[in-house]
Design an enzyme around this catalytic site. Structure first.
Site, PDB file in Angstrom:
ATOM      1  N   HIS A 100     -36.990 -55.570  68.148  1.00  0.00           N
ATOM      2  CA  HIS A 100     -36.992 -54.958  66.614  1.00  0.00           C
ATOM      3  C   HIS A 100     -38.599 -54.703  66.590  1.00  0.00           C
ATOM      4  CE1 HIS A 100     -38.820 -58.997  66.034  1.00  0.00           C
ATOM      5  NE2 HIS A 100     -37.548 -59.480  66.340  1.00  0.00           N
ATOM      6  N   HIS A 119     -41.380 -56.822  67.562  1.00  0.00           N
ATOM      7  CA  HIS A 119     -41.869 -56.596  69.088  1.00  0.00           C
ATOM      8  C   HIS A 119     -42.664 -55.457  68.952  1.00  0.00           C
ATOM      9  CE1 HIS A 119     -38.055 -59.076  69.554  1.00  0.00           C
ATOM     10  NE2 HIS A 119     -39.002 -59.740  69.994  1.00  0.00           N
ATOM     11  N   GLY A 154     -45.703 -63.398  68.146  1.00  0.00           N
ATOM     12  CA  GLY A 154     -45.599 -63.266  66.658  1.00  0.00           C
ATOM     13  C   GLY A 154     -45.593 -64.627  65.842  1.00  0.00           C
ATOM     14  N   SER A 203     -34.320 -61.236  66.343  1.00  0.00           N
ATOM     15  CA  SER A 203     -33.183 -60.624  67.233  1.00  0.00           C
ATOM     16  C   SER A 203     -31.832 -61.616  66.580  1.00  0.00           C
ATOM     17  CB  SER A 203     -33.335 -61.138  68.754  1.00  0.00           C
ATOM     18  OG  SER A 203     -34.662 -60.243  68.890  1.00  0.00           O
TER      19      SER A 203
END
Ligand code: PAF
Length: 295
Positions: free
Chosen positions: A38, A41, A151, A190
């Site tokens: 997504h 990323h 992240g 995700s």
């Protein structure tokens, strides 16, 4: 140049060696993922691209980090879509090994990082961070990146990997990157794809509640009062089933009274939540820095 798709460790090592042989100044940026990419990323990939000459993305749904009752089998996968996102982000190599390639025989070695894994997801998901640390150590040994991008939605994971790299003298710089959110505030994950419409709507309460944290700290709330406030706010949503609301010093992950931050004893605190909406467990957090807390 189109992205190279590589599935074996041997081929990957050869491809990286070729880049390094070609140019001694090559720097390798690495983004480890479990796929179903997504925008979060993509932002890691873009940052790696801007800071390194070669960017490698790995996509591997790592069985070691899933508990027996967790979603390993139904974890979302879409190789084609992931490959085109990687291509658009200018990734040089996508490494997509099979489970057999990564774990050809049963693993007798386990990497376990103590203390920083004691609370939060480490407590709720026993063994999870051993699985993460072990696979990341393997991937770092295979790729030998100069920098690796993670992240901060998984802030505890960043703390675990940073501690592991420090303890084991792994020569890689860990680069923590900001949480990326949908326009309505939902942190990208995700697993968001599992959410039913109503669950997704109610999940917005996570970010909405966390956005109040700085003002609560400035108002002088204690840890307990702050946790109660957040639980009360999240608990207003009937579909929310709270796993934890925790406040710890970051990145040590030790317990803290938020008042201490105002006295300058800690530079950052992590306020983290894990909440189930239906069958989907979401995590979110906010990192509050000393200066933001009003001192
Ligand atoms: O954050 C993830 O997607 C995974 O935990 C990671 C870091 C790729 C390890 O499997």
């Amino acid at each position: 140049m189109t992205v190279q798709i590589i599935r074996t460790i041997k081929e990957l090592r050869l491809a990286i060696a070729a880049y390094r042989a070609d140019n001694a100044k090559t720097t390798v940026g690495y983004v480890p993922t479990m796929g179903y990419l997504h925008e979060g990323h993509a932002s890691l990939l873009r940052q790696s691209k801007s800071e390194n000459s070669v960017t490698i993305l790995s996509i591997f749904v790592n069985p070691l980090q899933f508990g027996p009752q967790e979603d390993l089998d139904k974890y979302p996968r879409d190789e084609q879509r992931d490959t085109s996102i990687a291509e658009q982000a200018g990734v040089d190599i996508v490494f997509m090994p099979s489970v057999q390639e990564m774990y050809p025989s049963s693993m007798l070695t386990n990497i376990s990082v103590a203390e920083v894994t004691a609370g939060l997801c480490g407590f709720s998901r026993p063994g999870h961070f051993d699985g993460v640390a072990t696979v990341i150590a393997k991937l770092f040994n295979i790729i030998r990146p100069d920098r690796a991008y993670f992240g901060l939605k998984d802030a505890q994971q960043v703390a675990v990997v940073t501690q592991m790299v420090h303890d084991l003298n792994i020569p890689v710089e860990i680069v923590p990157c900001p949480i990326v959110r949908e326009v309505d505030g939902l942190a990208l994950s995700s697993r968001n794809v599992y959410l039913q419409e109503q669950e997704r709507q109610q999940a917005l309460i996570l970010n909405q509640s966390l956005m109040q944290v700085s003002s609560y700290i400035q108002a002088g709330l204690t840890t307990e009062q702050l946790i109660d406030k957040l639980k009360e706010s999240i608990g207003q949503k009937p579909l929310a089933n709270i796993d934890y609301v925790e406040i710890v010093a970051y990145p040590s992950m030790t317990m803290i009274d938020p008042k201490q931050i105002l006295k300058g004893q800690n530079s950052s605190i992590l306020v983290a939540v894990a909440v189930k909406f239906g069958k989907t467990r979401l995590i979110d957090n906010v990192l509050v820095n000393f200066s933001e807390a009003g001192e």
